[in-house]
Design a protein around this motif. Structure first.
Motif, mmCIF file in Angstrom:
data_model
loop_
_atom_site.group_PDB
_atom_site.id
_atom_site.type_symbol
_atom_site.label_atom_id
_atom_site.label_comp_id
_atom_site.label_asym_id
_atom_site.label_seq_id
_atom_site.Cartn_x
_atom_site.Cartn_y
_atom_site.Cartn_z
ATOM 1 N N GLY A 96 0.655 -1.076 0.048
ATOM 2 C CA GLY A 96 0.015 -0.066 -0.005
ATOM 3 C C GLY A 96 0.882 1.267 -0.070
ATOM 4 N N GLY A 97 1.841 1.474 0.896
ATOM 5 C CA GLY A 97 2.532 2.569 1.169
ATOM 6 C C GLY A 97 3.331 3.171 0.027
ATOM 7 N N ASN A 98 3.725 2.200 -0.979
ATOM 8 C CA ASN A 98 4.499 2.674 -1.988
ATOM 9 C C ASN A 98 3.432 3.195 -3.443
ATOM 10 O OD1 ASN A 98 7.183 1.305 -1.731
ATOM 11 N ND2 ASN A 98 5.911 -0.406 -1.233
ATOM 12 N N ILE A 99 2.212 3.007 -3.002
ATOM 13 C CA ILE A 99 1.045 3.628 -4.100
ATOM 14 C C ILE A 99 0.398 4.776 -3.396
ATOM 15 C CG2 ILE A 99 -0.696 2.856 -5.527
ATOM 16 C CD1 ILE A 99 0.683 0.188 -5.641
ATOM 17 N N LEU A 100 -0.234 4.639 -2.219
ATOM 18 C CA LEU A 100 -1.288 5.133 -1.513
ATOM 19 C C LEU A 100 -0.925 5.638 -0.227
ATOM 20 C CD1 LEU A 100 -4.481 5.982 -2.435
ATOM 21 C CD2 LEU A 100 -5.089 4.098 -0.808
ATOM 22 N N PHE A 101 -0.492 7.069 -0.058
ATOM 23 C CA PHE A 101 -0.040 7.385 1.102
ATOM 24 C C PHE A 101 -1.015 6.996 2.319
ATOM 25 C CE2 PHE A 101 2.326 10.759 -1.069
ATOM 26 C CZ PHE A 101 3.441 10.591 -0.741
ATOM 27 N N SER A 102 -0.730 6.806 3.453
ATOM 28 C CA SER A 102 -1.431 6.372 4.555
ATOM 29 C C SER A 102 -1.478 7.875 5.510
ATOM 30 C CB SER A 102 -0.934 5.034 5.307
ATOM 31 O OG SER A 102 0.189 5.675 5.908
ATOM 32 N N ASN A 103 -2.011 7.866 6.485
ATOM 33 C CA ASN A 103 -1.766 8.976 7.494
ATOM 34 C C ASN A 103 -0.361 9.012 8.028
ATOM 35 O OD1 ASN A 103 -3.082 6.748 8.705
ATOM 36 N ND2 ASN A 103 -2.787 7.556 10.848
ATOM 37 N N PHE A 104 0.015 9.870 8.430
ATOM 38 C CA PHE A 104 1.434 10.183 8.887
ATOM 39 C C PHE A 104 1.490 10.223 10.391
ATOM 40 C CE2 PHE A 104 1.786 12.824 4.618
ATOM 41 C CZ PHE A 104 1.920 11.491 3.928
ATOM 42 N N ILE A 105 2.859 9.910 10.972
ATOM 43 C CA ILE A 105 3.329 10.063 12.367
ATOM 44 C C ILE A 105 4.545 10.925 12.292
ATOM 45 C CG2 ILE A 105 3.927 8.916 14.360
ATOM 46 C CD1 ILE A 105 2.304 6.355 13.526
#
Length: 445
Positions: free
Chosen positions: A300-309
């Motif tokens: 997922g993270g390589n394509i679609l940004f998740s929320n950030f910390i």
């Protein structure tokens, strides 16, 4: 008569030399056409992404210090090692020859910036990355148009889809090994697919140069240089062809190993010690469930940004700073997005199982899945490794559309699904980039 006989060998030698020069010139022109735009549509695609990414990178370089800060060697955003990579090329056990590549890049950037690591220095680094990623998108577009022979509309749609991935957006201004690995792998995949399509072998020079460049920047990727070779036509029907393929692989390995050993002064014991340390360091993180790291970080993270910390970091020399990392997805929608995309990708694989070029793409992809998902190397930061494999997604989607070219209803359905994925991808990633700029305004202005 005697004079004519004496002059003939000279004339023949001249023709031979002229033929060699002409052949070299032809190969050089072919390489330029392969690498850079060679048609109007290719030029427009390249310029569109060059200007889009260029604006993004220029704004960040001139207004923020996150691209390169002498005080921050690693982990300022998404675990990238910007300063460390620019100054040293990275650790020799994983990036054995990248020092030489980044050395001349740093020299050029310092020359332009008059020896200062200021905004101009960051700008040069950003534009190097911009050009590399824009050429990567161009290679994907060329593959879709020239290898798969998709209509222009479909090729543009998939190129835009790829260009909006979180990996391509972030790498477009990030001086990192992944940035140039992405370009080299897309270029080599395009070249090898062209050779397979034309039923030609990969030349020993192309294989050796690719092995040194791709494996030199990230050592595990050298395996991908050899993947197309077993799919060359008639390889197993002729001992001569099989021996030639073996020789080409051997020459590539020998050249790479000699350069690698020379880089570390032939102290090969360090390779095993450091590799073991790196594996232990990056493979024993259990803070997140395995399935969620696989879905949220690797796929997922390589394509679609998740929320950030935001995390507190330090450079081990007393300087404290803020670092940004990705979290797992907090909504069910991204999981559906990634699941739908993976279903399309694997559907394409099974639909085109007998296609040699599809096999090359999937074997390459499975190699990365094995390293990061099964061996769990760096899985907790799997979102940084996209430069090694994200180009496989649009290419396999392209093969999926091609396989249904004679079924208008199915083709329209797939196009609709991809268009919907594209809309969600654009909305999500643009919104997340606004959060990234909020982070920059707060800590790196």
């Amino acid at each position: 008569m005697i004079e004519m006989q004496q002059s003939r060998p000279v004339f023949i030698l001249f023709l031979h030399k002229f033929s060699e020069v002409s052949k070299f010139k032809t190969k050089f022109v072919d390489f330029i056409k392969l690498t850079f735009p060679s048609s109007g549509s290719e030029l427009l695609i390249f310029l569109f992404f060059l200007l889009s990414y260029g604006y993004l990178g220029t704004y960040i370089a001139l207004n923020y210090r996150i691209i390169f800060d002498d005080r921050i060697p690693w982990d300022a955003y998404f675990s990238f090692d910007n300063r460390s990579i620019v100054m040293t090329g990275g650790s020799f056990e994983r990036h054995p020859l990248s020092y030489y590549f980044f050395n001349w890049m740093r020299i050029i950037a310092l020359w332009v910036s008059d020896g200062k690591t200021d905004a101009i220095f960051r700008l040069v680094l950003a534009w190097f990355s911009n050009i590399a990623v824009s050429l990567s998108v161009l290679q994907v577009f060329k593959y879709l148009k020239n290898i798969i022979s998709l209509p222009l509309t479909m090729s543009i749609l998939l190129a835009l889809f790829f260009g909006l991935f979180s990996t391509t957006m972030i790498l477009s201004f990030t001086p990192e090994n992944f940035t140039y690995t992405l370009f080299l792998l897309t270029l080599y995949n395009h070249y090898s697919a062209k050779q397979l399509k034309n039923e030609k072998k990969i030349s020993v020079f192309a294989m050796a140069a690719s092995g040194i460049a791709i494996g030199g920047i990230t050592i595990t990727n050298i395996v991908k240089v050899f993947i197309p070779v077993p799919f060359e036509k008639g390889l197993y029907r002729s001992w001569k062809k099989l021996g030639n393929a073996t020789l080409r692989i051997a020459v590539t390995c020998i050249c790479f190993v000699l350069l690698y050993l020379n880089r570390i002064n032939f102290n090969y014991h360090n390779i095993f010690n450091k590799t073991s340390e790196q594996y232990e360091k990056f493979s024993n993180v259990h803070s997140t469930p395995l399935w969620d790291m696989v879905m949220s970080y690797f796929f997922g993270g390589n394509i679609l940004f998740s929320n950030f910390i935001i995390r507190d970091k330090h450079n081990m020399k007393g300087f404290e700073f803020k670092g940004l990392i990705m979290d797992v997805y907090s909504s069910w929608i991204p999981y559906i997005f990634i699941t739908a995309l993976l279903l399309l990708v694997f559907w394409s694989y099974f639909k085109n199982f007998g296609n040699r070029m599809v096999q090359v793409l999937m074997i390459s992809f499975l190699f990365d899945i094995s390293i990061h998902c099964f061996l769990k190397f760096g899985l907790h930061t799997g979102y940084i490794y996209g430069g090694h494999f994200v180009f496989v997604y649009p290419l396999l989607l392209g093969w999926l559309l091609y396989s249904y070219r004679k079924s208008p209803a199915c083709l329209s359905s797939f196009m609709l699904v991809i268009a919907l994925l594209l809309v969600y991808l654009a909305c999500n990633n643009i919104y997340r980039m606004s959060e990234f700029f909020w982070f920059l305004d707060l800590y790196y202005a």
